[in-house]
Each structure stands twice: as structure tokens, then as C-alpha cells.
Design a protein around this motif. Structure first.
Motif, PDB file in Angstrom:
ATOM      1  N   LEU A  31       0.695  -1.280   0.106  1.00 24.27           N
ATOM      2  CA  LEU A  31      -0.108  -0.068   0.114  1.00 24.27           C
ATOM      3  C   LEU A  31       0.958   1.440  -0.124  1.00 24.27           C
ATOM      4  O   LEU A  31       0.596   2.120  -0.504  1.00 24.27           O
ATOM      5  CB  LEU A  31      -1.131  -0.235   1.219  1.00 24.27           C
ATOM      6  CG  LEU A  31      -1.979  -1.119   1.153  1.00 24.27           C
ATOM      7  CD1 LEU A  31      -2.739  -1.213   2.512  1.00 24.27           C
ATOM      8  CD2 LEU A  31      -3.111  -0.778   0.142  1.00 24.27           C
ATOM      9  N   TYR A  81       0.785   4.173  -2.737  1.00 23.65           N
ATOM     10  CA  TYR A  81       0.396   5.660  -2.621  1.00 23.65           C
ATOM     11  C   TYR A  81       1.538   6.522  -3.103  1.00 23.65           C
ATOM     12  O   TYR A  81       1.259   7.606  -3.820  1.00 23.65           O
ATOM     13  CB  TYR A  81       0.434   5.953  -0.862  1.00 23.65           C
ATOM     14  CG  TYR A  81       0.458   7.302  -0.667  1.00 23.65           C
ATOM     15  CD1 TYR A  81      -0.996   7.870  -0.341  1.00 23.65           C
ATOM     16  CD2 TYR A  81       1.544   8.000  -0.446  1.00 23.65           C
ATOM     17  CE1 TYR A  81      -0.971   9.178  -0.064  1.00 23.65           C
ATOM     18  CE2 TYR A  81       1.390   9.470  -0.302  1.00 23.65           C
ATOM     19  CZ  TYR A  81       0.279   9.928   0.310  1.00 23.65           C
ATOM     20  OH  TYR A  81      -0.032  11.118   0.258  1.00 23.65           O
ATOM     21  N   LEU A  99      -5.893  -4.342  -2.885  1.00 19.53           N
ATOM     22  CA  LEU A  99      -5.830  -3.784  -1.557  1.00 19.53           C
ATOM     23  C   LEU A  99      -5.952  -2.153  -1.415  1.00 19.53           C
ATOM     24  O   LEU A  99      -6.622  -1.829  -0.466  1.00 19.53           O
ATOM     25  CB  LEU A  99      -4.360  -4.046  -0.978  1.00 19.53           C
ATOM     26  CG  LEU A  99      -3.758  -5.735  -0.905  1.00 19.53           C
ATOM     27  CD1 LEU A  99      -2.178  -5.638  -0.737  1.00 19.53           C
ATOM     28  CD2 LEU A  99      -4.295  -6.063   0.109  1.00 19.53           C
ATOM     29  N   TRP A 100      -5.452  -1.649  -2.342  1.00 17.02           N
ATOM     30  CA  TRP A 100      -5.992  -0.361  -2.169  1.00 17.02           C
ATOM     31  C   TRP A 100      -7.310   0.133  -2.085  1.00 17.02           C
ATOM     32  O   TRP A 100      -7.816   0.996  -1.658  1.00 17.02           O
ATOM     33  CB  TRP A 100      -5.105   0.562  -3.417  1.00 17.02           C
ATOM     34  CG  TRP A 100      -5.324   2.011  -3.535  1.00 17.02           C
ATOM     35  CD1 TRP A 100      -6.483   2.616  -4.385  1.00 17.02           C
ATOM     36  CD2 TRP A 100      -4.720   2.883  -3.054  1.00 17.02           C
ATOM     37  NE1 TRP A 100      -6.086   3.949  -4.187  1.00 17.02           N
ATOM     38  CE2 TRP A 100      -5.246   4.173  -3.317  1.00 17.02           C
ATOM     39  CE3 TRP A 100      -3.725   2.904  -1.886  1.00 17.02           C
ATOM     40  CZ2 TRP A 100      -4.683   5.435  -2.723  1.00 17.02           C
ATOM     41  CZ3 TRP A 100      -3.040   4.059  -1.469  1.00 17.02           C
ATOM     42  CH2 TRP A 100      -3.626   5.305  -1.996  1.00 17.02           C
ATOM     43  N   ASP A 103      -9.790  -1.464  -0.942  1.00 14.94           N
ATOM     44  CA  ASP A 103     -10.174  -1.687   0.324  1.00 14.94           C
ATOM     45  C   ASP A 103     -10.117  -0.800   1.439  1.00 14.94           C
ATOM     46  O   ASP A 103     -10.670  -0.915   2.367  1.00 14.94           O
ATOM     47  CB  ASP A 103      -9.909  -3.144   0.549  1.00 14.94           C
ATOM     48  CG  ASP A 103     -10.573  -4.268  -0.191  1.00 14.94           C
ATOM     49  OD1 ASP A 103     -11.534  -4.052  -0.858  1.00 14.94           O
ATOM     50  OD2 ASP A 103      -9.805  -5.420  -0.093  1.00 14.94           O
ATOM     51  N   LEU A 104      -9.263  -0.041   1.157  1.00 14.20           N
ATOM     52  CA  LEU A 104      -8.820   1.433   1.971  1.00 14.20           C
ATOM     53  C   LEU A 104     -10.016   2.311   2.317  1.00 14.20           C
ATOM     54  O   LEU A 104     -10.847   2.368   1.202  1.00 14.20           O
ATOM     55  CB  LEU A 104      -7.821   2.090   1.558  1.00 14.20           C
ATOM     56  CG  LEU A 104      -6.295   1.367   1.896  1.00 14.20           C
ATOM     57  CD1 LEU A 104      -5.003   2.045   1.294  1.00 14.20           C
ATOM     58  CD2 LEU A 104      -5.911   0.935   3.401  1.00 14.20           C
ATOM     59  N   HIS A 152     -11.614   5.774   2.236  1.00 15.13           N
ATOM     60  CA  HIS A 152     -11.721   7.030   1.261  1.00 15.13           C
ATOM     61  C   HIS A 152     -10.616   8.172   2.108  1.00 15.13           C
ATOM     62  O   HIS A 152      -9.642   8.553   1.255  1.00 15.13           O
ATOM     63  CB  HIS A 152     -12.884   7.554   0.966  1.00 15.13           C
ATOM     64  CG  HIS A 152     -12.738   8.704   0.113  1.00 15.13           C
ATOM     65  ND1 HIS A 152     -12.775  10.005   0.269  1.00 15.13           N
ATOM     66  CD2 HIS A 152     -12.752   8.616  -1.443  1.00 15.13           C
ATOM     67  CE1 HIS A 152     -12.565  10.614  -0.771  1.00 15.13           C
ATOM     68  NE2 HIS A 152     -12.758  10.059  -1.784  1.00 15.13           N
ATOM     69  N   ILE A 208      -7.979   7.723   3.671  1.00  8.84           N
ATOM     70  CA  ILE A 208      -6.773   7.315   3.488  1.00  8.84           C
ATOM     71  C   ILE A 208      -6.206   7.332   2.203  1.00  8.84           C
ATOM     72  O   ILE A 208      -5.105   7.765   1.822  1.00  8.84           O
ATOM     73  CB  ILE A 208      -6.390   5.858   4.315  1.00  8.84           C
ATOM     74  CG1 ILE A 208      -6.662   5.962   5.774  1.00  8.84           C
ATOM     75  CG2 ILE A 208      -4.952   5.334   3.900  1.00  8.84           C
ATOM     76  CD1 ILE A 208      -6.434   4.670   6.644  1.00  8.84           C
ATOM     77  N   LYS A 209      -7.029   6.984   1.270  1.00 11.65           N
ATOM     78  CA  LYS A 209      -6.635   7.003  -0.222  1.00 11.65           C
ATOM     79  C   LYS A 209      -6.253   8.529  -0.492  1.00 11.65           C
ATOM     80  O   LYS A 209      -5.520   8.481  -1.591  1.00 11.65           O
ATOM     81  CB  LYS A 209      -7.889   6.228  -0.959  1.00 11.65           C
ATOM     82  CG  LYS A 209      -7.699   4.633  -0.743  1.00 11.65           C
ATOM     83  CD  LYS A 209      -8.617   4.230  -1.772  1.00 11.65           C
ATOM     84  CE  LYS A 209     -10.319   4.238  -1.500  1.00 11.65           C
ATOM     85  NZ  LYS A 209     -11.219   3.570  -2.279  1.00 11.65           N
TER      86      LYS A 209
END
Length: 229
Positions: free
Chosen positions: A154, A158, A213-214, A216-217, A219, A221-222
Motif C-alpha cells: 500500500l 500511494y 488492497l488499495w 479496500d482502504l 476513502h 486514507i486513499k
């Protein structure tokens, strides 16, 4: 140019193929190079099934040697010093997390045992009834080996989305853009490629695992402006 005498050849194949075709030798310049059972690639010891069994075994041996040496000194040093030594001589071996993403589950179990041993040395407790998961969370804030792999995936995702990684990694990711107006358009999602490979191989590739994986984070955090929250 290739150095004929230092060239290694490794033939990758799926372990699910019953009768795979094997390559015995390859001509490199004036030298015939035999196909090796394993070869080193960017520091990782790769075998023909990309299982990383040999590499994990080597990592566990090196890390266990560090734990053994720290254990002999443990009664002479305080806990912060022991923890620093563990990070220097043990955890550093376990930090090739993106490489371990393609390792088999039993290989991850071996790596987890090493981390458990490191935690016991730092704490000075060796009973098997000790709840190491709780101790790591409360005392060290250490992630489990499998969680460290997810974290590194992750973090690299990012960095890629924020132009902090090489272009060849950024090219593996694509933003999801629906064909019509949908709520998902504002969720900062990534496209998950459809693979024709088995889950043991294709789904472990960065281009597939990272978007899953991304997505599922949460919003917030993304869409974070910084890695330091």
C-alpha cells in the motif's frame, strides 16, 4: 556484454504442469551454460517455481543467527538497546516484504516464527503461552509479517499515485473511470486487471494485488495529502 563464465540460466515453470519441458543448456558466446535450480536476482534467491523457499530459508538462517547472538548479550543490555539490535540484525532481513508476497504460506509461517523469537529476546520472556500478538501490538507496535507485506504494498501504491516512485511502477496502475456517472467515480479506485493465470501466480503480481488492497482502504486514507498522518 555478458560475461560468459559468470552467466546463470534459470528456467521458470509452473509447479502445476505435470510434464514440463526442461531446457538443459543454453549457448552464451563460446560457453554452454547449464540451467541452474536457483539463481540470484536483485538480491533474491529465485527458484524455478518462484516459491522463494530457498530465499526464505536463507533469510531465516541469517536472522536466527542474529537472534542467537543478541540472546547471549541480553542480560547485559537494557530493553531499548536490545530492540535496536533486533532492528539492525533481525528485522532488516524480514523487510523485503514485496518480495515475500509471492512466497508460499508455509514460508511466511517460518518468517513469522523468526519475528516471534525476536520479540521473546527483546522482552526476555520465552514461554510458549505468552500472547505475542498482544505484546507486539501493545509493546512494540510491530506488524505481523503478512501485515508488513500489505503495508509495503500500500505504501508503494500511494507513492506511485503521488508520483513518488519510478515510472515503470506507476505504469502498472490505472485509475478506475466508469463509463457513466457513478458514485464510485469519486472513490479513488484503481482498475483490477483480469488475469488468466492461477491465483498462485497472476493474482500475486503487484499490478493485481496492489489495486485490490488499495480499493479496500477507507476513502480518507486513499486521498490523504501526506504519508504522515
Amino acid at each position: 556484454m555478458l560475461n560468459d563464465t559468470k552467466t546463470e540460466v534459470l528456467h521458470f515453470s509452473s509447479r502445476f504442469i505435470k510434464n514440463p519441458s526442461h531446457i538443459s543448456t543454453i549457448q552464451v558466446g563460446d560457453t554452454k551454460v547449464d540451467v541452474a535450480p536457483e539463481a540470484r536476482n536483485l538480491g533474491a534467491l529465485m527458484d524455478r517455481h518462484i516459491s522463494l523457499q530457498s530465499h526464505v530459508s536463507k533469510v531465516c538462517r541469517s536472522a536466527s543467527l542474529g537472534i542467537s547472538k543478541i540472546g547471549r548479550l541480553r542480560k547485559y543490555i537494557d530493553r531499548p538497546t536490545a530492540e535496536r539490535l533486533v532492528h539492525a540484525f533481525v528485522t532488516s532481513h524480514l523487510d523485503a516484504n514485496k518480495v515475500f508476497s509471492v512466497a508460499y504460506q508455509f514460508c511466511l509461517v517460518k518468517l513469522q516464527r523468526v519475528q516471534n523469537s525476536a520479540a521473546r529476546v527483546v522482552l526476555g520472556v520465552f514461554g510458549r503461552d505468552v500472547n505475542l500478538n498482544a505484546l507486539r501490538k501493545n509493546e512494540f507496535h510491530w506488524l505481523l509479517v503478512k501485515d508488513r507485506i500489505v503495508f509495503k504494498f500500500l505504501m508503494l501504491t500511494y507513492k506511485s499515485l503521488n508520483v513518488l516512485s519510478p515510472a515503470y511502477i506507476r505504469d502498472l496502475l490505472a485509475a478506475y473511470t466508469p463509463g457513466r456517472s457513478l458514485r464510485s467515480a469519486s472513490q479513488a479506485l484503481l482498475v483490477v486487471p483480469k488475469t488468466v493465470s492461477t491465483k498462485n501466480y497472476g493474482d500475486r503480481a503487484f499490478s493485481v494485488a496492489a489495486p485490490k488492497l488499495w480499493n479496500d482502504l477507507p476513502h480518507d486514507i486513499k486521498t490523504a495529502k501526506s504519508r504522515h498522518i
